[in-house]
Write a protein that holds these residues in place. Structure first.
Motif, PDB file in Angstrom:
ATOM      1  N   UNK A 141      -4.945  -5.667   9.602  1.00 27.48           N
ATOM      2  CA  UNK A 141      -3.994  -6.675   9.200  1.00 27.48           C
ATOM      3  C   UNK A 141      -2.587  -6.096   9.133  1.00 27.48           C
ATOM      4  N   UNK A 142      -2.492  -4.865   8.675  1.00 33.14           N
ATOM      5  CA  UNK A 142      -1.184  -4.234   8.565  1.00 33.14           C
ATOM      6  C   UNK A 142      -0.554  -4.065   9.937  1.00 33.14           C
TER       7      UNK A 142
ATOM      8  N   UNK B  22       5.602  -3.433   0.442  1.00 33.21           N
ATOM      9  CA  UNK B  22       5.624  -3.578  -1.017  1.00 33.21           C
ATOM     10  C   UNK B  22       4.202  -3.642  -1.567  1.00 33.21           C
ATOM     11  N   UNK B  23       3.334  -4.328  -0.854  1.00 35.49           N
ATOM     12  CA  UNK B  23       1.937  -4.400  -1.285  1.00 35.49           C
ATOM     13  C   UNK B  23       1.309  -3.013  -1.345  1.00 35.49           C
ATOM     14  N   UNK B  24       1.549  -2.205  -0.331  1.00 38.19           N
ATOM     15  CA  UNK B  24       0.987  -0.856  -0.319  1.00 38.19           C
ATOM     16  C   UNK B  24       1.588   0.036  -1.393  1.00 38.19           C
TER      17      UNK B  24
ATOM     18  N   UNK C  13      -1.440   2.376  -2.732  1.00 40.00           N
ATOM     19  CA  UNK C  13      -2.112   3.145  -1.684  1.00 40.00           C
ATOM     20  C   UNK C  13      -1.349   4.410  -1.341  1.00 40.00           C
ATOM     21  N   UNK C  14      -0.049   4.345  -1.405  1.00 40.19           N
ATOM     22  CA  UNK C  14       0.749   5.513  -1.004  1.00 40.19           C
ATOM     23  C   UNK C  14       0.569   6.676  -1.966  1.00 40.19           C
ATOM     24  N   UNK C  15       0.320   6.381  -3.232  1.00 41.74           N
ATOM     25  CA  UNK C  15       0.093   7.455  -4.198  1.00 41.74           C
ATOM     26  C   UNK C  15      -1.295   8.067  -4.025  1.00 41.74           C
TER      27      UNK C  15
END
Length: 119
Positions: free
Chosen positions: A1-2, A70-72, A78-80
Motif C-alpha cells: 500500500x505504501x 506521518x502514519x509511519x 515504525x521508524x523507531x
C-alpha cells in the motif's frame, strides 16, 4: 500500500517533468525563430488547463505520500522500531514534492491570469 502512494507521487512528478520539458523545448524554439507564443489564445488556454490538472495531481500525490509518512513516523512508530525503513528519505521526498507543487501552483495561477487577459 505504501508503494502505491509513492508510485502515484512519482508518476505525477514524471508527468510534470515531461510537461515542463516539452514546453521548455517549445519556448526555446520560439525564441530561436522569434515567434510569439501568446498570439494564439487556444494554445495559452490549453497550457493553463494542463498546468491546473498537473497541479491537482501533484497536490494529491504529495498529500497521499505525506499521510503515509506521518502514519509511519507518528502513529505506529515504525521508524523507531524498524531502523531499515528509509523514513528520512520519505520525509525528504514529501517535502520536495510540496515545494514542487507550490511552484507549479504559482505557474498555474499566472497562467490563469494570462488566460483571463485574452478573454
Amino acid at each position: 500500500m505504501v508503494s502505491l502512494y509513492f508510485s502515484y507521487l512519482n508518476t505525477a512528478l514524471v508527468l510534470q517533468f515531461l510537461w515542463s520539458m516539452g514546453f521548455a523545448c517549445q519556448d526555446i524554439f520560439a525564441l530561436r525563430n522569434k515567434k510569439d507564443l501568446h498570439a494564439e489564445p487556444e494554445l495559452v488556454l490549453l497550457r493553463a488547463i494542463g498546468d491546473w490538472v498537473l497541479a491537482i495531481l501533484m497536490f494529491s500525490g504529495s498529500c497521499a505520500a505525506a499521510s503515509v509518512t506521518i502514519f509511519f513516523m507518528k502513529d505506529v512508530k515504525f521508524c523507531a522500531e524498524y531502523r531499515r525503513l528509509p523514513c528520512g528519505q520519505f520525509e525528504l521526498s514529501v517535502a520536495l514534492a510540496f515545494i514542487t507543487w507550490s511552484l507549479q501552483a504559482a505557474s498555474s495561477f499566472s497562467g490563469f491570469w494570462l488566460v483571463v487577459s485574452f478573454f
